[in-house]
Design an enzyme around this catalytic site. Structure first.
Site, PDB file in Angstrom:
ATOM      1  N   PRO A 197     -53.853 -34.746 -67.711  1.00 23.44           N
ATOM      2  CA  PRO A 197     -53.802 -34.303 -66.321  1.00 23.44           C
ATOM      3  C   PRO A 197     -54.028 -32.800 -66.195  1.00 23.44           C
ATOM      4  O   PRO A 197     -53.886 -32.067 -67.182  1.00 23.44           O
ATOM      5  CB  PRO A 197     -52.387 -34.668 -65.857  1.00 23.44           C
ATOM      6  CG  PRO A 197     -51.711 -35.328 -66.987  1.00 23.44           C
ATOM      7  CD  PRO A 197     -52.579 -35.285 -68.182  1.00 23.44           C
ATOM      8  N   GLY A 199     -53.565 -28.916 -65.542  1.00 22.61           N
ATOM      9  CA  GLY A 199     -52.441 -27.994 -65.709  1.00 22.61           C
ATOM     10  C   GLY A 199     -51.615 -28.225 -66.950  1.00 22.61           C
ATOM     11  O   GLY A 199     -50.581 -27.603 -67.138  1.00 22.61           O
ATOM     12  N   THR A 200     -52.064 -29.123 -67.840  1.00 25.41           N
ATOM     13  CA  THR A 200     -51.270 -29.398 -69.028  1.00 25.41           C
ATOM     14  C   THR A 200     -51.651 -28.483 -70.183  1.00 25.41           C
ATOM     15  O   THR A 200     -51.134 -28.638 -71.285  1.00 25.41           O
ATOM     16  CB  THR A 200     -51.432 -30.868 -69.472  1.00 25.41           C
ATOM     17  OG1 THR A 200     -52.805 -31.225 -69.388  1.00 25.41           O
ATOM     18  CG2 THR A 200     -50.626 -31.783 -68.585  1.00 25.41           C
ATOM     19  N   GLY A 201     -52.553 -27.558 -69.951  1.00 29.70           N
ATOM     20  CA  GLY A 201     -52.845 -26.556 -70.977  1.00 29.70           C
ATOM     21  C   GLY A 201     -54.047 -26.873 -71.838  1.00 29.70           C
ATOM     22  O   GLY A 201     -54.162 -26.349 -72.945  1.00 29.70           O
ATOM     23  N   THR A 203     -57.229 -25.993 -71.382  1.00 37.80           N
ATOM     24  CA  THR A 203     -57.998 -24.763 -71.562  1.00 37.80           C
ATOM     25  C   THR A 203     -57.268 -23.821 -72.504  1.00 37.80           C
ATOM     26  O   THR A 203     -57.869 -23.233 -73.418  1.00 37.80           O
ATOM     27  CB  THR A 203     -58.204 -24.068 -70.203  1.00 37.80           C
ATOM     28  OG1 THR A 203     -58.632 -25.045 -69.258  1.00 37.80           O
ATOM     29  CG2 THR A 203     -59.226 -22.967 -70.302  1.00 37.80           C
ATOM     30  N   HIS A 418     -28.588 -41.734 -43.616  1.00 40.32           N
ATOM     31  CA  HIS A 418     -29.577 -42.349 -44.506  1.00 40.32           C
ATOM     32  C   HIS A 418     -29.458 -41.775 -45.929  1.00 40.32           C
ATOM     33  O   HIS A 418     -29.357 -42.526 -46.908  1.00 40.32           O
ATOM     34  CB  HIS A 418     -30.968 -42.088 -43.927  1.00 40.32           C
ATOM     35  CG  HIS A 418     -32.091 -42.689 -44.713  1.00 40.32           C
ATOM     36  ND1 HIS A 418     -32.745 -43.821 -44.314  1.00 40.32           N
ATOM     37  CD2 HIS A 418     -32.680 -42.300 -45.879  1.00 40.32           C
ATOM     38  CE1 HIS A 418     -33.689 -44.111 -45.207  1.00 40.32           C
ATOM     39  NE2 HIS A 418     -33.665 -43.200 -46.164  1.00 40.32           N
ATOM     40  N   GLU A 419     -29.419 -40.458 -46.029  1.00 41.83           N
ATOM     41  CA  GLU A 419     -29.341 -39.834 -47.357  1.00 41.83           C
ATOM     42  C   GLU A 419     -27.992 -40.104 -48.021  1.00 41.83           C
ATOM     43  O   GLU A 419     -27.924 -40.301 -49.240  1.00 41.83           O
ATOM     44  CB  GLU A 419     -29.593 -38.323 -47.277  1.00 41.83           C
ATOM     45  CG  GLU A 419     -30.960 -37.926 -46.711  1.00 41.83           C
ATOM     46  CD  GLU A 419     -32.133 -38.577 -47.428  1.00 41.83           C
ATOM     47  OE1 GLU A 419     -32.019 -38.877 -48.636  1.00 41.83           O
ATOM     48  OE2 GLU A 419     -33.173 -38.811 -46.776  1.00 41.83           O
ATOM     49  N   HIS A 422     -28.191 -43.400 -49.736  1.00 45.71           N
ATOM     50  CA  HIS A 422     -28.862 -43.294 -51.038  1.00 45.71           C
ATOM     51  C   HIS A 422     -27.895 -42.709 -52.072  1.00 45.71           C
ATOM     52  O   HIS A 422     -27.760 -43.219 -53.185  1.00 45.71           O
ATOM     53  CB  HIS A 422     -30.065 -42.348 -50.964  1.00 45.71           C
ATOM     54  CG  HIS A 422     -31.289 -42.919 -50.303  1.00 45.71           C
ATOM     55  ND1 HIS A 422     -31.809 -44.140 -50.622  1.00 45.71           N
ATOM     56  CD2 HIS A 422     -32.123 -42.403 -49.354  1.00 45.71           C
ATOM     57  CE1 HIS A 422     -32.903 -44.362 -49.896  1.00 45.71           C
ATOM     58  NE2 HIS A 422     -33.106 -43.313 -49.112  1.00 45.71           N
TER      59      HIS A 422
HETATM   60  P1  ADP Z   1     -55.741 -27.451 -67.908  1.00 41.23           P
HETATM   61  O1  ADP Z   1     -56.914 -26.850 -68.587  1.00 41.23           O
HETATM   62  O2  ADP Z   1     -55.148 -28.605 -68.650  1.00 41.23           O
HETATM   63  O3  ADP Z   1     -55.931 -27.765 -66.465  1.00 41.23           O
HETATM   64  P2  ADP Z   1     -54.664 -24.829 -68.270  1.00 41.23           P
HETATM   65  O4  ADP Z   1     -54.866 -24.629 -69.707  1.00 41.23           O
HETATM   66  O5  ADP Z   1     -55.617 -24.186 -67.343  1.00 41.23           O
HETATM   67  O6  ADP Z   1     -54.567 -26.370 -67.932  1.00 41.23           O
HETATM   68  O7  ADP Z   1     -53.175 -24.390 -67.935  1.00 41.23           O
HETATM   69  C1  ADP Z   1     -52.870 -23.601 -66.809  1.00 41.23           C
HETATM   70  C2  ADP Z   1     -51.733 -22.662 -67.137  1.00 41.23           C
HETATM   71  O8  ADP Z   1     -50.529 -23.393 -67.327  1.00 41.23           O
HETATM   72  C3  ADP Z   1     -51.933 -21.906 -68.419  1.00 41.23           C
HETATM   73  O9  ADP Z   1     -52.664 -20.758 -68.227  1.00 41.23           O
HETATM   74  C4  ADP Z   1     -50.511 -21.592 -68.828  1.00 41.23           C
HETATM   75  O10 ADP Z   1     -50.043 -20.461 -68.145  1.00 41.23           O
HETATM   76  C5  ADP Z   1     -49.741 -22.781 -68.322  1.00 41.23           C
HETATM   77  N1  ADP Z   1     -49.484 -23.757 -69.393  1.00 41.23           N
HETATM   78  C6  ADP Z   1     -49.897 -25.036 -69.435  1.00 41.23           C
HETATM   79  N2  ADP Z   1     -49.463 -25.657 -70.540  1.00 41.23           N
HETATM   80  C7  ADP Z   1     -48.766 -24.734 -71.242  1.00 41.23           C
HETATM   81  C8  ADP Z   1     -48.072 -24.757 -72.486  1.00 41.23           C
HETATM   82  N3  ADP Z   1     -47.995 -25.865 -73.230  1.00 41.23           N
HETATM   83  N4  ADP Z   1     -47.461 -23.615 -72.898  1.00 41.23           N
HETATM   84  C9  ADP Z   1     -47.534 -22.503 -72.148  1.00 41.23           C
HETATM   85  N5  ADP Z   1     -48.175 -22.416 -70.971  1.00 41.23           N
HETATM   86  C10 ADP Z   1     -48.781 -23.510 -70.511  1.00 41.23           C
HETATM   87 ZN    ZN Z   2     -34.737 -42.935 -47.915  1.00 44.05          ZN
END
Ligand code: ADP
Ligand code: ZN
Length: 590
Positions: A197, A199-201, A203, A418-419, A422
């Site tokens: 997914p 933002g998982t790092g 790049t 409601h809350e 829950h």
């Molecule tokens: P992707 O390429 O998977 O979309 P990125 O490498 O661009 O994600 O990650 C975005 C930012 O999130 C990185 O620049 C870093 O700051 C942070 N980040 C994501 N995963 C990590 C990790 N495992 N350790 C440290 N920072 C991370």
């Molecule tokens: Zn609810």
């Protein structure tokens, strides 16, 4: 010193770009002004009377009949006479001819001013294109592909993700010394995919990989290959690999590779053909370089299933490294990496934040700390406090808190009931995750929220937990019905119902948890399940709804106290919820 030199070199290069551009613009302007003059008729125009006089004086040697008049050739000059065509009668021409003037008709040619109107824009377009080409090829800022040398990132900067890091050790070793590998005949991957997914790092890991191996990093994105002009995308692919071979050993990183590598549809449009030729070029380049070249291509994507199968064949992107969302330990490690850049108050406990952020990616966690720092600065804090982090987390999870949202008193009470329903069910149902907090502050689309947190990440979920989730999901509506009566329940339970239906459906159709259906997987046919499956789903949800009602009816005192606490403080934490419930329990027992 070297920095200064580099700066001068860069300005010079930029200067030369500026000069080139200026020359091109000047050329274009000059052409625009001069071209129409050169093209247009240089012949002077005379009146008919002047012509008649010249004719009388015997100076006219020849007339060339054209559209809208005729050109008169005198012994020493030429002139044009405007004359409507219908006045040029045959008898008039006969008379001219018999008076010794040569009469001829002009070939129907291209209108000179028409040529100018066509040539000038063309010249301009070419000039602009040339300018663009100059910009992208010589301007260091716009150079493509982006090449980074001496990457500072190392695997230590990547928190968690131990499995991918271990898998990639071999690639590092190869890039460091490809000869050692090829000598013993080891097969080296040319391409590998990082799947996970956003933002998982991905790049970050690829960069750190280049950093560890000490090789250049060529970064491009799949979207760079959707150029508006035919042929550009394809030539960019060639250029990329040509650059890579020049800089070997090196690493090519193609982000969002699905943009260039999605399945070929075989459509006939120009765009489809352009896309296919670009992808084909990529395949050709992948096949073309041999592994001794020391070039490795890494593609990043979230979805392998959309990629063209040809891309995944041996010798191309034949290896996949999965980069997942971080678990609790991973999240804590990532928070620690990012916390180096900010100041945290002593009371802050990163492990509890890690617990409170299931589903967050590394990028989300970086964002969380950044938001918290902004909150802290706004409040004039010197360090980020726990409250700042809480607020930042809520913001990241649900979008900005919408405190300003106008909620009537009546609605507020309804949300609180409601809350509270829950929260009470979550507290009292065995197998449920612990309540972390309950709030009636609107978040994003939700008017209120009860947050529960697991003590550890789960991979296998027992029936008990699923049933507890269903009871908790039903708790909101059940409380509304008990407190306000069946006629006054609201639409507030829509997302709870959707969530519950989803769980119950999967229990029956995927997880073999209904004795009536048994341990078989049931699929939809014509978009619906067989009636007995629908009956089972309904039965499970009805049972859980009844359980939620029983729970609330038996603990009505606790519910009412929770409602009052929510109305008073808007947000109460999990310990407070548990305290209220156990106190009410004791009162009941007494
Ligand atoms: P992707 O390429 O998977 O979309 P990125 O490498 O661009 O994600 O990650 C975005 C930012 O999130 C990185 O620049 C870093 O700051 C942070 N980040 C994501 N995963 C990590 C990790 N495992 N350790 C440290 N920072 C991370
Ligand atoms: Zn609810």
């Amino acid at each position: 010193m070297t920095i200064v030199l580099e700066k001068i070199r860069r300005t010079l290069r930029q200067r030369s770009v500026a000069v080139c551009s200026a020359i091109l613009v000047a050329l274009a302007v000059v052409t625009a002004i001069v071209a129409p003059r050169m093209m247009s008729d240089p012949v002077a125009e005379i009146t008919y009377s002047e012509f008649a006089r010249d004719l009388g004086l015997g100076k006219v040697e020849r007339v060339l009949i054209e559209e809208g008049g005729f050109t008169v050739h005198l012994s020493d000059e030429e002139a044009f006479v405007r004359l409507p065509g219908d006045l040029l009668s045959a008898s008039y021409l006969d008379r001219l001819a018999s008076s010794g003037v040569e009469v001829d008709f002009a070939k129907p040619g291209i209108d000179a001013s028409g040529i100018a109107g066509f040539v000038v824009p063309l010249v301009l377009v070419v000039a602009v294109l040339a300018l663009l080409a100059v910009q992208t090829d010589f301007n260091p800022a716009a150079r493509w592909p982006r090449v980074i040398r001496n990457i500072p990132d190392r695997f230590d900067d990547v928190a968690g993700q131990n499995e991918p890091k271990a898998e990639l050790q071999e690639v590092i070793a190869f890039l460091r010394d490809s000869e050692a590998f090829t000598k013993v005949g080891a097969r080296i991957p040319r391409g590998l995919l990082m799947v996970g997914p956003p933002g998982t790092g991905k790049t970050l890991i690829a960069k750190a990989l280049a950093g560890e191996a000490g090789v250049s990093f060529l970064a491009v994105s799949g979207s760079d290959f959707s150029a508006p002009l035919i042929g550009i995308a394809k030539s960019r692919v060639s250029k990329l690999f040509q650059q890579a071979r020049k800089r070997a050993p090196c690493l090519i990183f193609i982000d969002e590779i699905d943009a260039i590598g999605r399945k070929r549809g075989g459509g006939g449009s120009a765009a489809d053909r352009e896309f296919e030729s670009t992808l084909n070029q990529l395949l050709v380049e992948m096949d073309g370089f041999n592994t001794t070249a020391g070039v490795i291509v890494i593609g990043a994507t979230n979805r392998v299933d959309v990629l063209d199968p040809a891309l995944l064949r041996p010798g191309r992107f034949d290896r996949q490294v999965h980069i997942g969302l971080p678990d609790i330990a991973g999240r804590e490690a990532i928070l620690q990496v990012h916390a180096r850049k900010v100041t945290l108050a002593e009371s802050v406990d990163l492990s509890s934040i890690a617990k409170g952020t299931p589903g967050f990616s590394g990028a989300d966690l970086g964002n969380l700390l950044n938001e918290a720092a902004i909150f802290a600065a706004r409040e004039g804090n010197l360090a980020i406090t726990r409250e700042n982090l809480e607020a930042a987390r809520n913001k990241v999870i649900m979008g900005l808190e919408r405190r300003s949202l106008a909620v009537t008193r009546e609605e507020r009470r309804l949300v609180a009931v409601h809350e509270a329903g829950h929260a009470l069910c979550a507290c009292l149902t065995p197998g449920s995750d612990k309540v972390h907090s309950a709030t009636i502050v609107p978040h994003g689309q939700a008017l209120g929220l009860v947050m529960r947190l697991p003590d550890h990440d789960r991979h296998c979920i027992p029936v008990e937990k699923l049933e507890a989730d269903l009871i908790v999901a039903m708790g909101g509506r059940a409380a509304e019905e008990i407190v306000f009566g069946p006629k006054r329940v609201t639409t507030g339970a829509a997302s709870d119902i959707a969530h519950a239906t989803d769980i119950a459906r999967r229990m029956v159709t995927e997880w073999g948890m209904s004795s009536a259906i048994g341990m078989v997987r049931v699929s939809r046919s014509n978009d619906s399940f067989p009636p007995e499956v629908e009956r089972e789903i309904r039965r499970i949800i009805e049972e859980m709804y009844a359980a939620a009602k029983t729970c609330i009816e038996h603990n009505r005192g606790a519910l009412d106290t929770l409602v009052e606490a929510l109305l008073e403080r808007e947000t109460i934490d999990g310990d407070e919820v548990r305290r209220i419930v156990s106190l009410a329990d004791e009162r009941m027992a007494a």
